[in-house]
Structure formats: structure tokens, C-alpha cells
Motif scaffolding. Sequence first.
Motif, PDB file in Angstrom:
ATOM      1  N   ILE A   1      -3.960   9.143   8.187  1.00  0.00           N
ATOM      2  CA  ILE A   1      -2.972   8.213   8.715  1.00  0.00           C
ATOM      3  C   ILE A   1      -1.716   8.966   9.147  1.00  0.00           C
ATOM      4  N   SER A   2      -1.174   8.586  10.283  1.00  0.00           N
ATOM      5  CA  SER A   2       0.047   9.193  10.804  1.00  0.00           C
ATOM      6  C   SER A   2       1.168   8.163  10.777  1.00  0.00           C
ATOM      7  N   CYS A   3       2.386   8.640  10.988  1.00  0.00           N
ATOM      8  CA  CYS A   3       3.532   7.734  10.982  1.00  0.00           C
ATOM      9  C   CYS A   3       3.416   6.699  12.092  1.00  0.00           C
ATOM     10  N   ALA A   4       2.885   7.126  13.252  1.00  0.00           N
ATOM     11  CA  ALA A   4       2.744   6.191  14.373  1.00  0.00           C
ATOM     12  C   ALA A   4       1.748   5.086  14.050  1.00  0.00           C
ATOM     13  N   GLU A   5       0.712   5.415  13.267  1.00  0.00           N
ATOM     14  CA  GLU A   5      -0.323   4.434  12.963  1.00  0.00           C
ATOM     15  C   GLU A   5       0.154   3.371  11.981  1.00  0.00           C
ATOM     16  N   ILE A   6       1.237   3.651  11.287  1.00  0.00           N
ATOM     17  CA  ILE A   6       1.766   2.665  10.351  1.00  0.00           C
ATOM     18  C   ILE A   6       2.110   1.370  11.070  1.00  0.00           C
ATOM     19  N   ARG A   7       2.456   1.477  12.371  1.00  0.00           N
ATOM     20  CA  ARG A   7       2.808   0.291  13.149  1.00  0.00           C
ATOM     21  C   ARG A   7       1.599  -0.545  13.529  1.00  0.00           C
ATOM     22  N   ASP A   8       0.395  -0.013  13.325  1.00  0.00           N
ATOM     23  CA  ASP A   8      -0.832  -0.748  13.628  1.00  0.00           C
ATOM     24  C   ASP A   8      -1.032  -1.847  12.579  1.00  0.00           C
ATOM     25  N   PRO A   9      -1.151  -3.114  13.004  1.00  0.00           N
ATOM     26  CA  PRO A   9      -1.348  -4.199  12.022  1.00  0.00           C
ATOM     27  C   PRO A   9      -2.551  -3.983  11.124  1.00  0.00           C
ATOM     28  N   PHE A  10      -3.577  -3.309  11.625  1.00  0.00           N
ATOM     29  CA  PHE A  10      -4.757  -3.012  10.818  1.00  0.00           C
ATOM     30  C   PHE A  10      -4.404  -2.163   9.602  1.00  0.00           C
ATOM     31  N   ILE A  11      -3.348  -1.337   9.737  1.00  0.00           N
ATOM     32  CA  ILE A  11      -2.924  -0.471   8.641  1.00  0.00           C
ATOM     33  C   ILE A  11      -1.843  -1.127   7.796  1.00  0.00           C
ATOM     34  N   TYR A  12      -0.782  -1.586   8.439  1.00  0.00           N
ATOM     35  CA  TYR A  12       0.372  -2.013   7.640  1.00  0.00           C
ATOM     36  C   TYR A  12       0.183  -3.373   6.986  1.00  0.00           C
ATOM     37  N   LYS A  13      -0.607  -4.274   7.596  1.00  0.00           N
ATOM     38  CA  LYS A  13      -0.760  -5.601   7.004  1.00  0.00           C
ATOM     39  C   LYS A  13      -1.424  -5.563   5.628  1.00  0.00           C
ATOM     40  N   PRO A  14      -2.602  -4.925   5.476  1.00  0.00           N
ATOM     41  CA  PRO A  14      -3.197  -4.889   4.121  1.00  0.00           C
ATOM     42  C   PRO A  14      -2.349  -4.119   3.127  1.00  0.00           C
ATOM     43  N   ILE A  15      -1.676  -3.037   3.575  1.00  0.00           N
ATOM     44  CA  ILE A  15      -0.813  -2.287   2.665  1.00  0.00           C
ATOM     45  C   ILE A  15       0.352  -3.156   2.211  1.00  0.00           C
ATOM     46  N   LEU A  16       0.961  -3.862   3.157  1.00  0.00           N
ATOM     47  CA  LEU A  16       2.094  -4.725   2.825  1.00  0.00           C
ATOM     48  C   LEU A  16       1.680  -5.847   1.874  1.00  0.00           C
ATOM     49  N   ILE A  17       0.508  -6.439   2.131  1.00  0.00           N
ATOM     50  CA  ILE A  17       0.010  -7.502   1.252  1.00  0.00           C
ATOM     51  C   ILE A  17      -0.205  -6.964  -0.161  1.00  0.00           C
ATOM     52  N   ALA A  18      -0.857  -5.788  -0.272  1.00  0.00           N
ATOM     53  CA  ALA A  18      -1.143  -5.213  -1.591  1.00  0.00           C
ATOM     54  C   ALA A  18       0.141  -4.864  -2.335  1.00  0.00           C
ATOM     55  N   VAL A  19       1.104  -4.250  -1.642  1.00  0.00           N
ATOM     56  CA  VAL A  19       2.354  -3.857  -2.290  1.00  0.00           C
ATOM     57  C   VAL A  19       3.142  -5.088  -2.737  1.00  0.00           C
ATOM     58  N   LEU A  20       3.223  -6.106  -1.874  1.00  0.00           N
ATOM     59  CA  LEU A  20       3.961  -7.319  -2.232  1.00  0.00           C
ATOM     60  C   LEU A  20       3.288  -8.053  -3.390  1.00  0.00           C
ATOM     61  N   MET A  21       1.970  -8.025  -3.436  1.00  0.00           N
ATOM     62  CA  MET A  21       1.283  -8.676  -4.552  1.00  0.00           C
ATOM     63  C   MET A  21       1.630  -7.993  -5.870  1.00  0.00           C
ATOM     64  N   ARG A  22       1.676  -6.662  -5.877  1.00  0.00           N
ATOM     65  CA  ARG A  22       2.004  -5.953  -7.107  1.00  0.00           C
ATOM     66  C   ARG A  22       3.470  -6.174  -7.487  1.00  0.00           C
ATOM     67  N   PHE A  23       4.343  -6.246  -6.472  1.00  0.00           N
ATOM     68  CA  PHE A  23       5.760  -6.513  -6.710  1.00  0.00           C
ATOM     69  C   PHE A  23       5.962  -7.906  -7.290  1.00  0.00           C
ATOM     70  N   LEU A  24       5.337  -8.912  -6.673  1.00  0.00           N
ATOM     71  CA  LEU A  24       5.461 -10.285  -7.156  1.00  0.00           C
ATOM     72  C   LEU A  24       4.784 -10.473  -8.510  1.00  0.00           C
ATOM     73  N   GLN A  25       3.707  -9.732  -8.736  1.00  0.00           N
ATOM     74  CA  GLN A  25       3.020  -9.801 -10.026  1.00  0.00           C
ATOM     75  C   GLN A  25       3.976  -9.450 -11.156  1.00  0.00           C
ATOM     76  N   GLN A  26       4.730  -8.382 -10.993  1.00  0.00           N
ATOM     77  CA  GLN A  26       5.673  -7.972 -12.033  1.00  0.00           C
ATOM     78  C   GLN A  26       6.878  -8.896 -12.090  1.00  0.00           C
ATOM     79  N   LEU A  27       7.358  -9.361 -10.922  1.00  0.00           N
ATOM     80  CA  LEU A  27       8.519 -10.246 -10.908  1.00  0.00           C
ATOM     81  C   LEU A  27       8.238 -11.598 -11.555  1.00  0.00           C
ATOM     82  N   SER A  28       6.963 -11.930 -11.719  1.00  0.00           N
ATOM     83  CA  SER A  28       6.635 -13.202 -12.377  1.00  0.00           C
ATOM     84  C   SER A  28       7.008 -13.195 -13.851  1.00  0.00           C
ATOM     85  N   GLY A  29       7.320 -11.999 -14.407  1.00  0.00           N
ATOM     86  CA  GLY A  29       7.878 -11.927 -15.753  1.00  0.00           C
ATOM     87  C   GLY A  29       6.935 -11.501 -16.851  1.00  0.00           C
ATOM     88  N   VAL A  30       5.736 -11.028 -16.522  1.00  0.00           N
ATOM     89  CA  VAL A  30       4.753 -10.760 -17.567  1.00  0.00           C
ATOM     90  C   VAL A  30       5.207  -9.646 -18.510  1.00  0.00           C
TER      91      VAL A  30
END
Length: 512
Positions: free
Chosen positions: A265-294
Motif C-alpha cells: 500500500i502506498s500513500c496515494a492508495e489510501i485515498r482509494d475507497p477500497f482501502i480507506y473505507k474498511p480501515i476506517l470502519i475497523a478503526v472506528l469500531m475499536r475506538f467506539l468499543q473502548q469508548l462504550s466504557g468496558v
Amino acid sequence: MDAGVQKPLLGAPGSAYRTFPHRDAHQLDREYIRTLQNKRLFLAAFAAVLGNFNFGYALVYTSPVIPALETSNIPALKITRVEESWFGSVFTLGAAAGGLSAMLLNDRLGRKLSIMFSAVPSAVGYAFMGSAQGVWMLLLGRLLTGYAGGVTAASIPVYISEISHPGVRGALGACPQIMAVLGSLILYALGLKLPWRWLAVAGEVPVLAMIILLCFMPNSPRFLISKGKDEEAVGVLRWLRGQNTDFRREFEQIKESVRQQSRRISCAEIRDPFIYKPILIAVLMRFLQQLSGVTPILVYLQSIFQSTAVILKPEYDAAIVGGVRLASVLIAAFSMDKAGRKILLFVSAGIMFASNLILGLYIHYTSLPSHNSTMAVINGTLVSPESLTAEPSRLITLIPLVATMLFIMGYAMGWGPITWLLMSEILPLKARGVASGLCVLVSWLTAFALTRFFLLVVQDFGLEVPFLFFAVICAVNLLFTGCCVPETKGRSLEQIESYFRTGRRSLMRNHI
């Protein structure tokens, strides 16, 4: 002219005639799954998730150890409250560092060798704690076992996902969470009988078992193909799936997927929705998982029990919660591939929202001690002086206990195990190693921040404020699940990747 010659080339509508007879690809996938032999797959998954067992064991190691150190006869080991705080929280910093290093290890060494590598800092960490002659050895041991936990947290879900097939990926994807909870339960049980040094010695057992078993287990076929080792990958699939199965068809599917993502993966490819969308979803899920207070809820669980005046011995509180967690994770494991990931995430977030809201409102509208005077901080936990001697006089005093147990149940049914599973399923192959490490890094840094600042918020604003905040986050989790999370039940990794590549939801719906 002969009548047969005048017939349309494609035949009459509804006729059995087909110009290019073929079978539906998904039907072939389902028939293929029915022919598979899963015994060796289960063995490989078990060998890997021993790392999660060790992770759960190490995470709660401080629970029985801190009380013992407070009364230690060795002056160098008599721990202060500040040191207790670091003894408990430094594990999460180590885990964050482990998640960061896993970004490189997963792509360089592979998933299997990364898991095996984690045994080194884990074994050394237990050795430091078991032979500790000073607090610095305890802290270093916690840091090393935390580092090992961060590596395994990033590597094991990916390894299991890549050796599994859609028929069992949901159940096997819940195994890391199940084994982590089981490891915590075993630690609590052993803590009732063993001295704290022997608890560290006992922690070496699952580490040793994991190393021995993984020596005989294969690498991930997707990783092998990405390194150009096609023949070895075919042998791995033959070993995992069985000799008399159509494993070569699966090999070709994986190879095509790897071919499409063969470059790093290159920096330019990060702008590809195929790359950034699943990464963003996974990162936000882990962030929200912890913010839920467990994490803070589990850390300060004993204070919540005490404030409800439930007559329970403190050492049994964690075992009760652990039992609820284990039962809930087992329910999730058996229902992931039946009910689906999204429905469990909805149910999980709904239960957590209701639990946090009820607990926050209960604390706000009842006569619990105010945050200005009577709520004390003892050994890093919140303790009400009145609650230490109070006895329950009304059933309403059980509301915090029930709400807390429901929260743990809701978390363990969905947002606990499924976030790990989805992380391994939706991340694109070329970024999977890096992105999984990033997810673990974000998760543990968030956990560390919440744990450190929870007490300060309670002292300044009151105990109800964090729970109301957690309730708002759980409501956000509901919206996030509905708008952003794809259903991956029964989908192959290739189908999931095609969904993000094309954006066509029909690729997911047509196979339900």
C-alpha cells in the motif's frame, strides 16, 4: 427447412436447454463447505488462541496480586498507591506498543511467526514478575506481558480468519474472545489458592503449550501466496480442508484476490475507497468499543458492587462477571453465523445503551454519596464509606448490580468479540497487517486514557457523568452499525473485498 434448425439458438423460454451450462458459483461454495474436514482447522485455531488465553490471564494478573503486595513483608515490594496505578495500567501501554510493532511483524514474519514471537516477551515478563525483588521488576514484567498481548491481539484474529472458511469463520472468530475470558477466569480461580509468585509461574504453561503446538501448524495460505510460495499454500489448504476436497478452487480464488493486491500500500492508495473505507470502519469500531466504557467499568467493578450494598465477598465479584462474560461470548459464537454480525451488534449496543443509561440515571436520582465529599478513592478504585457497612433494604438497590451485569452481557455478545472478527474480515490484504496493528494501537491507547481519567471525572463531576457519557457512545454505536458496518455472515473474504472494491451491496445480499 428442417423445423429443428429454425428453433432459437437459446431455446424456448423455460426450456432445459442451456448454451453455456454452468452451476451457480455460490452453490459450488456451499457444496464445497459441506465436504470440508474441520478437525485440523480447529486444531490450528486452538493452538493460536492459546495466545489469547495467556492475554486474558495476564490482563487481570494484578487483581489478586495487588492486595498481596500491600501486605508484603519485603520492603522493596511493598507497593504504594501510585505504583499500584501504574502496575495496573502499564499493561495497556505495552499492548499499544505490541499492536504498533505487529503492523510490521504481520507483514514481515507472517501471522503464525508473529504469534510465536509474542511468546518471548510473555515468558520473560512472567519470569520477571515471578522472581521480582523490587517494584521495577513487576512493572517491567507487566509491560512485557502487555506487549505480547498487543502482538497476539493484532495477529491471532487475522491468522484465524485466513485459515478459516465462511462456514465456521464466525464461530472461530469468537474463539479469541472466549479464550481471553477463560484465561481471566482461570487466573481468578488460581488466585484463591496460589501465592502471587506462583501465579506468574502458572502463566508460563499456556505460553509453552502455544509454542509447541504452533511448531506443527501451518502458515496462513494467503500469506504464503503473497510471498510467492504457491505450492506450499496448496499443501496447507490440502492439510486444512482434506485431501478429497476441491481445495484447488479455493486456492485459485485466494490467489486471484492476492494478485489484485500484490503491491504494498502506498500513500496515494489510501485515498482509494477500497482501502480507506474498511480501515476506517475497523478503526472506528475499536475506538467506539473502548469508548462504550468496558475497561473502566471492569476496573472499578468492585466499587459498583459495594455501592449497591450487595453482600458478596469481593473475591467472588470478578468470577461472577467473568461467568456472565463467558456465557455471553459463547452465545455470540454460536449465533454469529446464524443471526449475523449486524443483528448481534444492534442487540449488543442496545443492551449496553440501556444499562449505562439506567445506571447513570439511578446514580443521579438516588441518594448515593456526592462526588464532593463522601466518594473516596482507595487503591485506585471508587469506594463509598457508607456502602462498606450498608445492607440492602429495598430491591431497588439491586438496579446497579443488574445494570452492570447486563452491560457485561451485552458487550460480550456483540461489541466484544465481533469487532475483532470484523477487523480480520473486512481489512484489505495489502493493508491487513498494518491496519490490524493500527486497530489494536487505537484500542489500547483509548483504554489507557479512559482508565487514567475515569477517577478524575468522577471526583470533579460525579459518578453518573461517565455512565451517561457511555450511554451516548452506545447510541452512536447503534447508528454506526446501521450506516457503516457491512454484514459479512457467510461471505468469503474475496466477496467482502469485492463489495468494498465495487460498492455493490448486491454482492453481499445475493448470498444471504
